[in-house]
Design an enzyme around this catalytic site. Structure first.
Site, PDB file in Angstrom:
ATOM      1  N   HIS A 296       1.165   2.673  -7.902  1.00  0.00           N
ATOM      2  CA  HIS A 296       0.235   3.813  -7.784  1.00  0.00           C
ATOM      3  C   HIS A 296      -0.959   3.663  -8.721  1.00  0.00           C
ATOM      4  O   HIS A 296      -1.473   4.655  -9.261  1.00  0.00           O
ATOM      5  CB  HIS A 296       0.955   5.128  -8.081  1.00  0.00           C
TER       6      HIS A 296
ATOM      7  N   LEU B  88       0.868  -1.161   0.000  1.00  0.00           N
ATOM      8  CA  LEU B  88       0.000   0.000   0.000  1.00  0.00           C
ATOM      9  C   LEU B  88       0.913   1.222   0.000  1.00  0.00           C
ATOM     10  O   LEU B  88       1.926   1.233   0.703  1.00  0.00           O
ATOM     11  CB  LEU B  88      -0.893   0.027   1.245  1.00  0.00           C
ATOM     12  N   ASP B  89       0.562   2.225  -0.786  1.00  0.00           N
ATOM     13  CA  ASP B  89       1.376   3.441  -0.812  1.00  0.00           C
ATOM     14  C   ASP B  89       1.527   3.992   0.602  1.00  0.00           C
ATOM     15  O   ASP B  89       0.691   3.742   1.477  1.00  0.00           O
ATOM     16  CB  ASP B  89       0.723   4.505  -1.701  1.00  0.00           C
ATOM     17  N   ARG B  90       2.560   4.776   0.792  1.00  0.00           N
ATOM     18  CA  ARG B  90       2.839   5.296   2.129  1.00  0.00           C
ATOM     19  C   ARG B  90       1.654   6.062   2.719  1.00  0.00           C
ATOM     20  O   ARG B  90       1.386   5.984   3.925  1.00  0.00           O
ATOM     21  CB  ARG B  90       4.077   6.204   2.066  1.00  0.00           C
TER      22      ARG B  90
END
Length: 236
Positions: free
Chosen positions: A187, A105-107
């Site tokens: 993303h 999962l993106d930051r």
């Protein structure tokens, strides 16, 4: 089940190095059936052996599966020299050697994340061939239109020419949407919305396969999956 070395069993179950486990055996801090053993190379079936390390019984599990409600600002990684990772958030009682997040999962993305030490499971869970669905709630800077829903269903082509598989886009609120994908490109969701001119202000994953984000988990918390929950992730 194949036989495992005693020092490997101790190392795996108590999150210590093999060298520390060997020293523990040599120094008499490990018992088998109530008797001290001093041979770290001894091979046995951990599921059928009464092993204790410093008085604590081994409750053997070959692998561990952890569900986390990932908070914003934390890396989906096993370790990082400068920034906090999701594995850093795992409490000591659940820690094992070689833990890693299943996919990323993106930051700044929150929500459901699986952490494990089972590489085969992770491969199957994120393989595009398995088509395991992942559902997200996105807070957007604009409204979703019928044309956008149709485009996502047909498969969005990203700005760099990358083709995405069909995705299900649903309106939830005026500027909130639910999106379900079966891939995990870099993303991906933000880039998909970028194609239709929408920015993503917040993104939260709410399901992975048939597993829903547990309501009892606050952001930053995690716990071991139940066998029933584990069975929901990949439709075998």
């Amino acid at each position: 089940m194949k036989l495992e070395r005693l020092d490997k069993i101790i190392s795996l179950q108590f999150n210590i190095s093999r060298s520390v486990a060997r020293k523990a055996v040599f120094s008499g801090r490990v018992t088998l059936g109530g008797q001290v053993v001093r041979d770290p190379s001894m091979r046995l079936n951990p599921e059928e052996s009464d092993i204790c390390y410093e008085g604590q019984a081994v409750e053997y599990k070959k692998y561990i599966y952890i569900v986390m409600n990932k908070p914003k600002g934390v890396l989906s990684a096993s370790n990082d020299k400068r920034r906090e990772t999701v594995v850093d958030l795992v409490p000591e009682r659940l820690k094992r050697n070689n833990l890693f997040p299943v996919g990323r999962l993106d930051r700044d993305t929150t929500g459901l994340l699986i952490i494990t030490d089972d590489g085969d499971f992770a491969h199957n869970a994120i393989s595009p061939k398995k088509k395991v669905s992942k559902t997200y709630i996105a807070e957007l800077d604009g409204a979703v239109t019928d044309d956008m829903i149709k485009l996502f269903a047909e498969g969005v082509t990203l700005a760099d020419g990358t083709a995405c598989a069909s995705a299900k886009l649903e309106r939830v609120g005026e500027t909130e949407a639910k999106i379900t994908i079966t891939e995990g490109k870099y993303h991906q969701i933000k880039r998909m919305f970028g194609v239709v001119g929408l920015g993503v202000n917040n993104l939260r994953r709410v399901s992975f396969g048939g597993l829903q984000l547990p309501e009892d988990l606050d952001e930053g918390e995690c716990r071991e999956l139940t066998s029933e929950e584990f069975a929901l992730i990949i439709d075998k």
